[in-house]
Design an enzyme around this catalytic site. Structure first.
Site, mmCIF file in Angstrom:
data_model
loop_
_atom_site.group_PDB
_atom_site.id
_atom_site.type_symbol
_atom_site.label_atom_id
_atom_site.label_comp_id
_atom_site.label_asym_id
_atom_site.label_seq_id
_atom_site.Cartn_x
_atom_site.Cartn_y
_atom_site.Cartn_z
ATOM 1 N N GLY A 17 -2.797 16.900 -37.886
ATOM 2 C CA GLY A 17 -2.891 17.796 -36.735
ATOM 3 C C GLY A 17 -1.863 18.896 -36.854
ATOM 4 O O GLY A 17 -1.058 18.952 -37.795
ATOM 5 N N GLY A 19 -0.012 22.583 -34.493
ATOM 6 C CA GLY A 19 0.093 23.440 -33.329
ATOM 7 C C GLY A 19 0.763 24.737 -33.702
ATOM 8 O O GLY A 19 0.883 25.089 -34.879
ATOM 9 N N GLU A 23 3.071 21.294 -38.140
ATOM 10 C CA GLU A 23 1.952 20.448 -38.536
ATOM 11 C C GLU A 23 2.456 19.020 -38.737
ATOM 12 O O GLU A 23 3.643 18.793 -38.966
ATOM 13 C CB GLU A 23 1.338 20.944 -39.859
ATOM 14 C CG GLU A 23 0.889 22.394 -39.846
ATOM 15 C CD GLU A 23 0.450 22.870 -41.224
ATOM 16 O OE1 GLU A 23 0.581 22.084 -42.184
ATOM 17 O OE2 GLU A 23 -0.004 24.016 -41.334
ATOM 18 N N LYS A 39 6.454 15.519 -40.186
ATOM 19 C CA LYS A 39 6.249 16.626 -39.244
ATOM 20 C C LYS A 39 6.932 17.848 -39.821
ATOM 21 O O LYS A 39 8.146 17.823 -40.113
ATOM 22 C CB LYS A 39 6.812 16.277 -37.872
ATOM 23 C CG LYS A 39 6.755 17.447 -36.890
ATOM 24 C CD LYS A 39 6.778 16.969 -35.448
ATOM 25 C CE LYS A 39 5.476 16.362 -35.054
ATOM 26 N NZ LYS A 39 5.357 16.129 -33.592
ATOM 27 N N GLU A 93 8.256 6.824 -39.475
ATOM 28 C CA GLU A 93 7.288 5.757 -39.744
ATOM 29 C C GLU A 93 5.885 6.219 -39.352
ATOM 30 O O GLU A 93 5.709 6.949 -38.389
ATOM 31 C CB GLU A 93 7.649 4.496 -38.975
ATOM 32 C CG GLU A 93 7.577 4.631 -37.467
ATOM 33 C CD GLU A 93 7.782 3.320 -36.751
ATOM 34 O OE1 GLU A 93 7.186 2.312 -37.153
ATOM 35 O OE2 GLU A 93 8.548 3.306 -35.770
ATOM 36 N N ASP A 138 9.199 16.663 -23.072
ATOM 37 C CA ASP A 138 7.784 16.952 -23.352
ATOM 38 C C ASP A 138 6.972 15.658 -23.353
ATOM 39 O O ASP A 138 6.185 15.397 -24.264
ATOM 40 C CB ASP A 138 7.649 17.672 -24.692
ATOM 41 C CG ASP A 138 6.288 18.337 -24.867
ATOM 42 O OD1 ASP A 138 5.601 18.564 -23.849
ATOM 43 O OD2 ASP A 138 5.901 18.625 -26.003
ATOM 44 N N LYS A 140 3.995 13.564 -22.581
ATOM 45 C CA LYS A 140 2.585 13.853 -22.319
ATOM 46 C C LYS A 140 1.746 12.857 -23.104
ATOM 47 O O LYS A 140 2.251 12.220 -24.044
ATOM 48 C CB LYS A 140 2.234 15.283 -22.736
ATOM 49 C CG LYS A 140 2.529 15.600 -24.204
ATOM 50 C CD LYS A 140 2.289 17.075 -24.509
ATOM 51 C CE LYS A 140 2.622 17.392 -25.979
ATOM 52 N NZ LYS A 140 2.463 18.826 -26.280
ATOM 53 N N ASP A 156 8.437 12.272 -30.769
ATOM 54 C CA ASP A 156 9.046 13.604 -30.665
ATOM 55 C C ASP A 156 10.293 13.670 -29.792
ATOM 56 O O ASP A 156 10.576 14.690 -29.180
ATOM 57 C CB ASP A 156 8.034 14.633 -30.166
ATOM 58 C CG ASP A 156 7.038 15.006 -31.248
ATOM 59 O OD1 ASP A 156 7.165 14.473 -32.363
ATOM 60 O OD2 ASP A 156 6.138 15.814 -30.977
#
Length: 459
Positions: A17, A19, A23, A39, A93, A138, A140, A156
């Site tokens: 994925g 944004g 990535e 990430k 991980e 953040d 969510k 995150d």
């Protein structure tokens, strides 16, 4: 970028994925031979590279110092260049599971007790982070994963703060705008207030729980500014009646208070309230139907008695199931702290073992390099004994241990020249032997005995 290596160690496999700022890739740790997740955060152009990397490393290391059952283990972080672009990377991980965003958008509603149970685990992770002064910023559904074993993992930690501060320093955000996802941002974040504390995470948790129960966040609007206005000034609609026990809906609305002072004081309070709700919940008893007016036949009476017995059995079974569930939840709550402590201890030992392994591996690598250098020096010393510059080549071989690649190539070229000399010398000796044989036999030598130009024949 598939197949590229990060820091010569982590091979990118599949893009999971992405944004606006980065990535996420599945990757393989080629040193430890284990699957990981990488990430990649886009570096901000025009900013001081050292300053950005220092801030990134600080936030990531702070989050990595959060050993908890409901957080993700961080393995490595740093800066790399991939496909001509500079990235900051975070290796953690790899988790097999689904995000709550996917689960909330499924074809069937999630049972309220699952939503509450997941919320309790999220609050447990937030409580541990807040005790260390770490605010997520953040929270969510996209940042929460349910593993295949039913354990919640909050992703995150530290990144939201880093991204928000970095973008502000780079003047890439509008003044007063905070970093985050608008549908789950607290009013103080939407206003761009300074001094955001742990209660902002509680508001975001309330938005997440609301979505799990209602099927959508408390506020939805395609226009970002309208959504920000709703978060700051409007009250969310009440949750659907009967969707969850009153205690749970009250807790969600408590978390969604506009004023941080009107929310629960901390995440630990939320954990206790969720545990209490799950443990104390009971379904209302089943009420048998009223008898038909004007009396009932024997068949109706038997049917009514059978229905009453079935109702009693169902009620008894329901009570037994709920009692077992409550006892299991109480037992789980009593053992949660013990499990977390054991997990933290195990994680610490695993980290120490990994560090010891890395140290031992580095030592073995250094020893191997020394052994290779020693064997190379011995081979070159042997070659020097054959050639006429034995002493000089021995000294050069000793210096090769610390010399650069340029010195190695120079020594090799010198060795090749000396090999030519030996070959020429051998040829000259062979010519003299032929001449001597020719004299002894009375035959003419096949080739004249001559010396190579510029070289004196050795006798």
């Amino acid at each position: 970028m598939q197949g590229e290596l990060i820091d010569g160690r982590y091979r990118l496999e599949t893009r999971l994925g992405g944004g606006g700022m980065g990535e996420v890739w599945s990757a393989l740790d080629t040193r430890m031979l284990r699957p990981v997740a990488a990430k990649l955060v886009h570096a901000v152009p025009g900013m001081d590279t050292t300053q950005v990397e220092h801030r990134f490393m600080h936030e990531v290391r702070s989050a990595a110092a959060l050993p908890h059952r409901h957080t993700v283990t961080v393995h490595d972080c740093g800066e790399t260049l991939l496909a001509g672009r500079r990235y900051l990377y975070l290796v953690m991980e790899r988790i097999d599971g689904e995000t709550l965003a996917n689960l909330f958008r499924g074809a069937t509603p999630v049972p309220w007790y699952d939503v509450a149970h997941w919320g309790g685990q999220i609050a447990t992770a937030l409580s541990a982070a807040h005790k260390l002064g770490i605010v997520h910023r953040d929270v969510k559904p996209q940042n929460v994963m349910l593993t295949a074993t039913g354990v919640i993992k909050v992703l995150d930690f530290g990144l939201a703060k880093f991204l928000g501060e970095t973008l502000r320093v780079a003047d890439l955000t509008v003044t007063g705008t905070a970093m985050g996802t608008f549908a789950y941002m607290s009013p103080e974040q939407c206003r761009g207030d300074s001094g955001i504390d742990h209660r902002a995470d509680l508001y975001s948790l309330g938005c997440l729980l609301y979505e799990g129960l209602a099927g959508h966040p408390p506020f939805t609007n395609a226009a970002p500014h309208a959504l920000l206005y709703q978060q700051v000034h409007e009250q969310p609609r009440p949750l659907p009646a009967g969707r969850a026990p009153a205690g749970l809906t009250d807790l969600v609305m408590h978390l969604l208070a506009k004023d941080p002072a009107h929310r629960p004081p901390d995440a630990a309070t939320v954990v206790r309230e969720v545990d209490r709700l799950l443990a104390a919940h009971r379904r209302p008893p089943h009420q048998p139907p009223a008898p038909a007016p004007g009396g009932a036949t024997e068949l109706d009476r038997l049917r009514a008695e059978a229905e009453r017995e079935i109702a009693e059995l169902r009620e008894r079974a329901t009570r037994d199931v709920m009692a077992v569930r409550a006892a299991a939840q109480q037992h789980a709550a009593a053992r949660r702290q013990e499990a977390d402590e054991l997990f933290e201890e195990t994680r610490t030992k695993a980290a120490q073992a990994a560090s010891d392994f890395e140290t031992a591996l580095a030592r073995r690598r250094e020893q191997s390099e020394r052994d290779i250098a020693l064997r190379q020096a011995r081979a070159e010393k042997r070659l020097a004994e054959i050639e006429h510059r034995a002493e000089q080549l021995r000294l050069e071989a000793e210096e090769l241990r610390t010399d650069t690649e340029r010195r190695a190539r120079q020594t090799l070229e010198t060795a090749q020249g000396q090999a030519v000399d030996i070959l020429a010398d051998a040829n000259a000796k062979a010519e003299r032997i032929r001449a001597m044989l020719a004299q002894l036999t009375g035959a003419e030598p096949s080739t004249p005995d001559r010396e190579l130009p510029g070289r004196q024949s050795k006798g």
